[in-house]
Design an enzyme around this catalytic site. Structure first.
Site, mmCIF file in Angstrom:
data_model
loop_
_atom_site.group_PDB
_atom_site.id
_atom_site.type_symbol
_atom_site.label_atom_id
_atom_site.label_comp_id
_atom_site.label_asym_id
_atom_site.label_seq_id
_atom_site.Cartn_x
_atom_site.Cartn_y
_atom_site.Cartn_z
ATOM 1 N N ARG A 64 -7.649 -3.846 3.467
ATOM 2 C CA ARG A 64 -8.125 -2.684 2.738
ATOM 3 C C ARG A 64 -9.003 -1.878 3.581
ATOM 4 N NH1 ARG A 64 -10.362 -1.751 -2.966
ATOM 5 N NH2 ARG A 64 -9.514 0.442 -3.646
ATOM 6 N N HIS A 68 -9.065 1.960 4.476
ATOM 7 C CA HIS A 68 -9.979 2.842 3.745
ATOM 8 C C HIS A 68 -10.870 3.484 4.940
ATOM 9 C CE1 HIS A 68 -9.932 2.322 -0.847
ATOM 10 N NE2 HIS A 68 -8.945 2.083 -0.084
ATOM 11 N N ASN A 97 -14.362 3.260 -4.106
ATOM 12 C CA ASN A 97 -14.778 2.156 -3.021
ATOM 13 C C ASN A 97 -15.893 1.084 -3.766
ATOM 14 O OD1 ASN A 97 -13.046 2.883 -1.073
ATOM 15 N ND2 ASN A 97 -14.679 3.844 0.098
ATOM 16 N N PRO A 166 -6.034 8.007 -1.269
ATOM 17 C CA PRO A 166 -5.015 8.437 -2.313
ATOM 18 C C PRO A 166 -5.443 8.077 -3.702
ATOM 19 C CG PRO A 166 -4.148 6.563 -1.068
ATOM 20 C CD PRO A 166 -5.656 7.218 -0.289
ATOM 21 N N HIS A 196 0.157 -4.027 -0.926
ATOM 22 C CA HIS A 196 -0.073 -4.178 -2.513
ATOM 23 C C HIS A 196 0.553 -5.477 -2.739
ATOM 24 C CE1 HIS A 196 -1.843 -0.101 -3.868
ATOM 25 N NE2 HIS A 196 -2.540 -0.637 -2.830
HETATM 26 C C1 HEM Z 1 -0.397 4.607 -1.494
HETATM 27 C C2 HEM Z 1 -1.245 4.953 -1.742
HETATM 28 C C3 HEM Z 1 -2.474 3.978 -2.245
HETATM 29 C C4 HEM Z 1 -3.134 4.080 -3.402
HETATM 30 C C5 HEM Z 1 -3.000 5.021 -4.438
HETATM 31 C C6 HEM Z 1 -3.710 2.583 -3.621
HETATM 32 C C7 HEM Z 1 -4.766 2.180 -4.522
HETATM 33 C C8 HEM Z 1 -5.149 1.172 -4.695
HETATM 34 C C9 HEM Z 1 -6.126 0.686 -5.913
HETATM 35 C C10 HEM Z 1 -6.598 1.542 -7.101
HETATM 36 C C11 HEM Z 1 -6.485 -0.588 -5.699
HETATM 37 C C12 HEM Z 1 -7.242 -1.389 -6.606
HETATM 38 C C13 HEM Z 1 -8.645 -1.103 -6.610
HETATM 39 C C14 HEM Z 1 -9.708 -1.428 -7.507
HETATM 40 O O1 HEM Z 1 -9.142 -1.434 -8.830
HETATM 41 O O2 HEM Z 1 -10.589 -1.981 -7.369
HETATM 42 C C15 HEM Z 1 -5.893 -1.074 -4.459
HETATM 43 C C16 HEM Z 1 -6.042 -2.365 -3.948
HETATM 44 C C17 HEM Z 1 -5.518 -2.713 -2.557
HETATM 45 N N1 HEM Z 1 -5.040 -1.931 -1.801
HETATM 46 FE FE1 HEM Z 1 -4.182 -0.033 -2.038
HETATM 47 N N2 HEM Z 1 -3.458 1.714 -2.276
HETATM 48 C C18 HEM Z 1 -2.583 2.579 -1.627
HETATM 49 C C19 HEM Z 1 -2.268 2.411 -0.412
HETATM 50 C C20 HEM Z 1 -2.762 1.010 0.465
HETATM 51 C C21 HEM Z 1 -2.674 0.779 1.681
HETATM 52 C C22 HEM Z 1 -1.869 1.804 2.639
HETATM 53 C C23 HEM Z 1 -3.047 -0.429 2.037
HETATM 54 C C24 HEM Z 1 -3.268 -1.184 3.260
HETATM 55 C C25 HEM Z 1 -2.609 -0.699 4.267
HETATM 56 C C26 HEM Z 1 -3.660 -0.820 0.809
HETATM 57 C C27 HEM Z 1 -4.123 -2.238 0.428
HETATM 58 C C28 HEM Z 1 -4.683 -2.642 -0.658
HETATM 59 C C29 HEM Z 1 -4.978 -3.834 -0.963
HETATM 60 C C30 HEM Z 1 -4.932 -5.180 0.094
HETATM 61 C C31 HEM Z 1 -5.685 -3.779 -2.171
HETATM 62 C C32 HEM Z 1 -6.270 -5.304 -2.729
HETATM 63 C C33 HEM Z 1 -7.788 -5.390 -2.329
HETATM 64 C C34 HEM Z 1 -8.385 -6.614 -2.785
HETATM 65 O O3 HEM Z 1 -7.798 -7.298 -3.337
HETATM 66 O O4 HEM Z 1 -9.786 -6.616 -2.508
HETATM 67 N N3 HEM Z 1 -3.295 0.013 -0.564
HETATM 68 N N4 HEM Z 1 -5.039 0.018 -3.912
#
Ligand code: HEM
Ligand SMILES: *[C@@H]1O[C@H](CO)[C@@H](O)[C@H](O)[C@H]1NC(C)=O
Ligand SMILES: *[C@@H]1O[C@H](CO)[C@@H](O)[C@H](O)[C@H]1NC(C)=O
Ligand SMILES: *[C@@H]1O[C@H](CO)[C@@H](O)[C@H](O)[C@H]1NC(C)=O
Ligand SMILES: *[C@@H]1O[C@H](CO)[C@@H](O)[C@H](O)[C@H]1NC(C)=O
Length: 339
Positions: A64, A68, A97, A166, A196
């Site tokens: 992530r 970002h 973030n 996003p 995800h």
């Molecule tokens: C399509 C649009 C996307 C949206 C709206 C989005 C949104 C989010 C949100 C809201 C979270 C949880 C954050 C929290 O509650 O603290 C999350 C977690 C995560 N996202 Fe996305 N995301 C998107 C695309 C992506 C992309 C493109 C990647 C990587 C290539 C990604 C990788 C991750 C990962 C690995 C997590 C888990 C992070 C952790 O466990 O520390 N996401 N995302």
């Protein structure tokens, strides 16, 4: 490693006299560090392996961070910069973030090892790109060749983060526009969402879907599978801490295609996940990824390479930070703020 520094200095000097001297460096290449830091990528791999074995959540964090980083001012490690007296609010402290991104300490650990091996050579932006790739492979996902040569930026902006990242309540059209903003298409959007399959989200991010859908009190998003919604309500009670974590898909810590199975079964955690099947292009990709993990893995690597090339700083732009959290004390005379 002195020879690598020398060649960079020569190249910079050459630029003054003869602009073409550096033209070969103005794009990424897989062998960028092959003479200046041949063991750099192995060092990253070694650390990621150790860090992920200790805590698989670090894989999610590293993946992530690269995402970002790239979406905000390009892949220039701006996400790693700490606040300073002149820059109080930075990207990492922006609402999407803060209290959410992780693995900063692991990045520091890797960078320290890189600096020991080849000081001032391996950029923090490249570190993030390689670590993201290794994190995916360490959790059972695909691997891909990572083109290198990104330079680190000088600035970080909380506002940019809020504008460019996003939104989790975005629909297919919103998200398509958001990705197009950085030169990525709807296929990239659907496939990169497959990230995800790793990690966790906070209850605060699903509350509206569970208890306040479209702003209507006590309405639950009707597109959610009802058993899944009931389970989420147990895990994320309305009046408790929104900081409680829930898994992004049903196979925690494993990079696989189960995320798409969840999405296809109306068990996507966020609106941004659920929305992927509301569009024919999205539905088609989700269906393929659900049926054929190999096909998803191939597409994921290709999309990561594209994401890793957003708004690059190359050649004499930016710098190579010696510590990823701060810009270097003595800045390059040709520093540029372009992004
Ligand atoms: C399509 C649009 C996307 C949206 C709206 C989005 C949104 C989010 C949100 C809201 C979270 C949880 C954050 C929290 O509650 O603290 C999350 C977690 C995560 N996202 Fe996305 N995301 C998107 C695309 C992506 C992309 C493109 C990647 C990587 C290539 C990604 C990788 C991750 C990962 C690995 C997590 C888990 C992070 C952790 O466990 O520390 N996401 N995302
Ligand atoms: C390169 O780094 C790896 C991982 O740290 C290490 O195992 C290996 O011995 C190193 N090789 C050389 C030639 O320094
Ligand atoms: C291992 O992970 C735990 C948390 O999961 C953390 O507290 C600890 O510092 C980690 N140890 C190492 C050596 O990274
Ligand atoms: C419910 O949603 C609306 C609109 O999305 C928002 O303005 C309001 O603050 C939310 N209410 C609660 C209790 O979260
Ligand atoms: C799955 O996808 C791979 C890679 O695109 C392809 O080679 C393979 O034929 C597909 N398998 C099936 C059963 O469709």
């Amino acid at each position: 490693m002195a020879s690598a520094k020398l060649s960079l200095a020569t190249c910079t000097l050459g630029l003054l006299v003869f602009a073409l001297a550096c033209s070969a460096r103005l794009q990424l290449s897989e062998d960028y560090y092959s003479t200046s830091c041949p063991n750099g990528t192995s060092i990253i791999r070694e650390f990621v392996k150790k860090q992920v074995a200790n805590d698989s959540g670090i894989a999610a964090g590293l993946l992530r961070l690269h995402f970002h980083d790239c979406f905000v001012m390009g892949c220039d490690a701006s996400v790693l910069l700490d606040p300073t007296s002149s820059l109080l609010v930075v990207e990492k402290d922006a609402p999407p973030n803060a209290n959410s991104l992780r693995a900063f300490e692991q990045v520091d650990e890797i960078k320290a090892a890189l600096e020991e091996e080849c000081p001032g050579i391996f950029s923090c932006a490249d570190l993030l790109a390689v670590a993201a790739r290794d994190a995916v492979e360490e959790t059972g996902g695909p691997t891909w060749p990572v083109p290198l040569g990104r330079r680190d930026g000088y600035i970080s902006s909380s506002e940019e983060a809020q504008k460019k990242l996003p939104p989790s309540d975005g629909n297919f059209v919103d998200l398509t526009r958001n990705f197009a903003n950085v030169g990525l298409d709807p296929v990239d959007m659907v496939i990169l969402s497959g990230a995800h399959t790793l990690g966790r989200g906070r209850c605060v991010k699903v509350w509206d879907r569970l208890y306040n859908y479209t702003g209507v009190p006590d309405l639950t998003d009707p597109s959610l599978d009802s058993a899944f919604a009931a389970d989420l309500k147990v895990k994320c009670p309305k009046d408790q801490s929104g900081a409680t974590h829930i898994m992004m898909d049903t196979t925690d810590g494993v990079f696989d295609n189960v995320y798409y199975q969840d999405v296809a079964g109306s068990k996507g955690l966020f609106t941004s996940d659920a929305t992927l099947i509301t569009n024919p292009v999205g539905l088609n990709l989700v269906t393929t990824a659900t049926a054929n993990q190999t096909a998803f893995f191939e597409k994921f690597g290709e999309a990561m390479v594209r994401m890793g090339q957003i708004d690059l700083k190359l050649g004499t732009q930016g710098e190579v930070r010696t510590q990823c959290r701060v810009t270097n004390p003595s800045r390059h005379p040709f520093r540029t703020f372009s992004s």
